[in-house]
Design a protein around this motif. Structure first.
Motif, PDB file in Angstrom:
ATOM      1  N   THR A   1       0.840  -1.191   0.000  1.00  0.00           N
ATOM      2  CA  THR A   1       0.000   0.000   0.000  1.00  0.00           C
ATOM      3  C   THR A   1       0.879   1.246   0.000  1.00  0.00           C
ATOM      4  O   THR A   1       1.870   1.310   0.730  1.00  0.00           O
ATOM      5  N   THR A   2       0.521   2.191  -0.837  1.00  0.00           N
ATOM      6  CA  THR A   2       1.298   3.423  -0.945  1.00  0.00           C
ATOM      7  C   THR A   2       0.471   4.635  -0.550  1.00  0.00           C
ATOM      8  O   THR A   2      -0.754   4.639  -0.658  1.00  0.00           O
ATOM      9  N   TYR A   3       1.168   5.649  -0.100  1.00  0.00           N
ATOM     10  CA  TYR A   3       0.546   6.900   0.304  1.00  0.00           C
ATOM     11  C   TYR A   3       1.330   8.055  -0.309  1.00  0.00           C
ATOM     12  O   TYR A   3       2.558   7.960  -0.479  1.00  0.00           O
ATOM     13  N   TYR A   4       0.612   9.127  -0.607  1.00  0.00           N
ATOM     14  CA  TYR A   4       1.248  10.310  -1.179  1.00  0.00           C
ATOM     15  C   TYR A   4       0.666  11.568  -0.560  1.00  0.00           C
ATOM     16  O   TYR A   4      -0.537  11.640  -0.279  1.00  0.00           O
ATOM     17  N   ALA A   5       1.511  12.557  -0.390  1.00  0.00           N
ATOM     18  CA  ALA A   5       1.019  13.869  -0.027  1.00  0.00           C
ATOM     19  C   ALA A   5       0.207  14.420  -1.190  1.00  0.00           C
ATOM     20  O   ALA A   5       0.509  14.139  -2.357  1.00  0.00           O
ATOM     21  N   ASP A   6      -0.805  15.203  -0.882  1.00  0.00           N
ATOM     22  CA  ASP A   6      -1.643  15.768  -1.946  1.00  0.00           C
ATOM     23  C   ASP A   6      -0.813  16.562  -2.945  1.00  0.00           C
ATOM     24  O   ASP A   6      -1.121  16.577  -4.146  1.00  0.00           O
ATOM     25  N   SER A   7       0.224  17.206  -2.480  1.00  0.00           N
ATOM     26  CA  SER A   7       1.030  18.075  -3.337  1.00  0.00           C
ATOM     27  C   SER A   7       1.830  17.307  -4.393  1.00  0.00           C
ATOM     28  O   SER A   7       2.316  17.907  -5.354  1.00  0.00           O
ATOM     29  N   VAL A   8       1.971  15.985  -4.221  1.00  0.00           N
ATOM     30  CA  VAL A   8       2.776  15.220  -5.172  1.00  0.00           C
ATOM     31  C   VAL A   8       1.985  14.129  -5.883  1.00  0.00           C
ATOM     32  O   VAL A   8       2.517  13.453  -6.774  1.00  0.00           O
ATOM     33  N   LYS A   9       0.717  13.965  -5.525  1.00  0.00           N
ATOM     34  CA  LYS A   9      -0.094  12.925  -6.167  1.00  0.00           C
ATOM     35  C   LYS A   9      -0.150  13.127  -7.675  1.00  0.00           C
ATOM     36  O   LYS A   9      -0.332  14.235  -8.149  1.00  0.00           O
ATOM     37  N   GLY A  10       0.023  12.034  -8.371  1.00  0.00           N
ATOM     38  CA  GLY A  10       0.003  12.098  -9.827  1.00  0.00           C
ATOM     39  C   GLY A  10       1.335  12.459 -10.446  1.00  0.00           C
ATOM     40  O   GLY A  10       1.502  12.360 -11.668  1.00  0.00           O
ATOM     41  N   ARG A  11       2.282  12.886  -9.630  1.00  0.00           N
ATOM     42  CA  ARG A  11       3.602  13.263 -10.149  1.00  0.00           C
ATOM     43  C   ARG A  11       4.710  12.355  -9.616  1.00  0.00           C
ATOM     44  O   ARG A  11       5.688  12.086 -10.317  1.00  0.00           O
ATOM     45  N   PHE A  12       4.581  11.912  -8.386  1.00  0.00           N
ATOM     46  CA  PHE A  12       5.596  11.080  -7.748  1.00  0.00           C
ATOM     47  C   PHE A  12       5.082   9.654  -7.620  1.00  0.00           C
ATOM     48  O   PHE A  12       3.881   9.425  -7.419  1.00  0.00           O
ATOM     49  N   THR A  13       5.996   8.697  -7.728  1.00  0.00           N
ATOM     50  CA  THR A  13       5.653   7.289  -7.556  1.00  0.00           C
ATOM     51  C   THR A  13       6.698   6.608  -6.684  1.00  0.00           C
ATOM     52  O   THR A  13       7.903   6.695  -6.969  1.00  0.00           O
ATOM     53  N   ILE A  14       6.230   5.943  -5.641  1.00  0.00           N
ATOM     54  CA  ILE A  14       7.130   5.192  -4.773  1.00  0.00           C
ATOM     55  C   ILE A  14       7.064   3.720  -5.168  1.00  0.00           C
ATOM     56  O   ILE A  14       6.000   3.208  -5.537  1.00  0.00           O
ATOM     57  N   SER A  15       8.202   3.070  -5.123  1.00  0.00           N
ATOM     58  CA  SER A  15       8.255   1.651  -5.461  1.00  0.00           C
ATOM     59  C   SER A  15       9.387   0.997  -4.688  1.00  0.00           C
ATOM     60  O   SER A  15      10.242   1.685  -4.120  1.00  0.00           O
ATOM     61  N   SER A  16       9.385  -0.318  -4.677  1.00  0.00           N
ATOM     62  CA  SER A  16      10.430  -1.035  -3.956  1.00  0.00           C
ATOM     63  C   SER A  16      10.953  -2.195  -4.786  1.00  0.00           C
ATOM     64  O   SER A  16      10.221  -2.779  -5.594  1.00  0.00           O
ATOM     65  N   ASP A  17      12.212  -2.502  -4.594  1.00  0.00           N
ATOM     66  CA  ASP A  17      12.862  -3.640  -5.242  1.00  0.00           C
ATOM     67  C   ASP A  17      13.457  -4.485  -4.117  1.00  0.00           C
ATOM     68  O   ASP A  17      14.515  -4.137  -3.571  1.00  0.00           O
ATOM     69  N   ASN A  18      12.769  -5.554  -3.767  1.00  0.00           N
ATOM     70  CA  ASN A  18      13.220  -6.368  -2.635  1.00  0.00           C
ATOM     71  C   ASN A  18      14.577  -7.014  -2.903  1.00  0.00           C
ATOM     72  O   ASN A  18      15.382  -7.164  -1.975  1.00  0.00           O
ATOM     73  N   ALA A  19      14.827  -7.372  -4.140  1.00  0.00           N
ATOM     74  CA  ALA A  19      16.103  -8.013  -4.469  1.00  0.00           C
ATOM     75  C   ALA A  19      17.280  -7.075  -4.223  1.00  0.00           C
ATOM     76  O   ALA A  19      18.359  -7.507  -3.836  1.00  0.00           O
ATOM     77  N   LYS A  20      17.044  -5.785  -4.449  1.00  0.00           N
ATOM     78  CA  LYS A  20      18.098  -4.784  -4.229  1.00  0.00           C
ATOM     79  C   LYS A  20      17.971  -4.125  -2.859  1.00  0.00           C
ATOM     80  O   LYS A  20      18.792  -3.274  -2.514  1.00  0.00           O
ATOM     81  N   ASN A  21      16.946  -4.515  -2.116  1.00  0.00           N
ATOM     82  CA  ASN A  21      16.703  -3.924  -0.792  1.00  0.00           C
ATOM     83  C   ASN A  21      16.675  -2.401  -0.864  1.00  0.00           C
ATOM     84  O   ASN A  21      17.269  -1.694  -0.026  1.00  0.00           O
TER      85      ASN A  21
END
Length: 127
Positions: free
Chosen positions: A56-76
């Motif tokens: 589950t991801t969360y974003y501040a209203d000021s960055v929604k639609g512009r910023f994307t958070i993601s993770s790569d478990n293999a690279k930690n």
């Protein structure tokens, strides 16, 4: 847990940057990771976070639609892709980590709940 943030820089308005937060000492699969920023004269604010249990991801209203958070478990590593950057995005960006029991809605509003912090990386957006 050690966190190393990188990827900041100087970019023109409308440009993009990708920040990385490399973790060591623990798997990010056991942590919730947040990105925060602090501009001169302003308080630190939550930008985005990701809950490792279900992604589950969360974003501040000021960055929604512009910023994307993601993770790569293999690279930690957790990433923050920042597009359509604006001068008001200029700040020092930090990544931080806390156990899975601390949910994203709290992380976004209370940075003090985070247990581990990396050194910041400067993002400067010119107009």
């Amino acid at each position: 847990v050690q966190l190393q943030a990188s990827g900041g820089g100087l970019v023109q308005a409308g440009g993009s940057l990708r920040l990385s937060c490399a973790a060591s000492g623990s798997s990010i699969e056991d942590l919730n990771i947040g990105w925060f920023r602090q501009a001169p004269g302003k308080e630190r604010e939550g930008v985005s976070c990701i809950e490792s249990a279900d992604g589950t991801t969360y974003y501040a209203d000021s960055v929604k639609g512009r910023f994307t958070i993601s993770s790569d478990n293999a690279k930690n590593t957790v990433y923050l892709q920042m597009n359509s950057l604006k001068p008001e995005d200029t700040a020092v960006y930090y990544c931080a980590a806390v156990g899975q029991q601390i949910l994203g809605v709290l992380i976004m509003n209370a940075p003090d709940v985070m247990d581990y912090w990396g050194k910041g990386t400067q993002v400067t957006v010119s107009s």
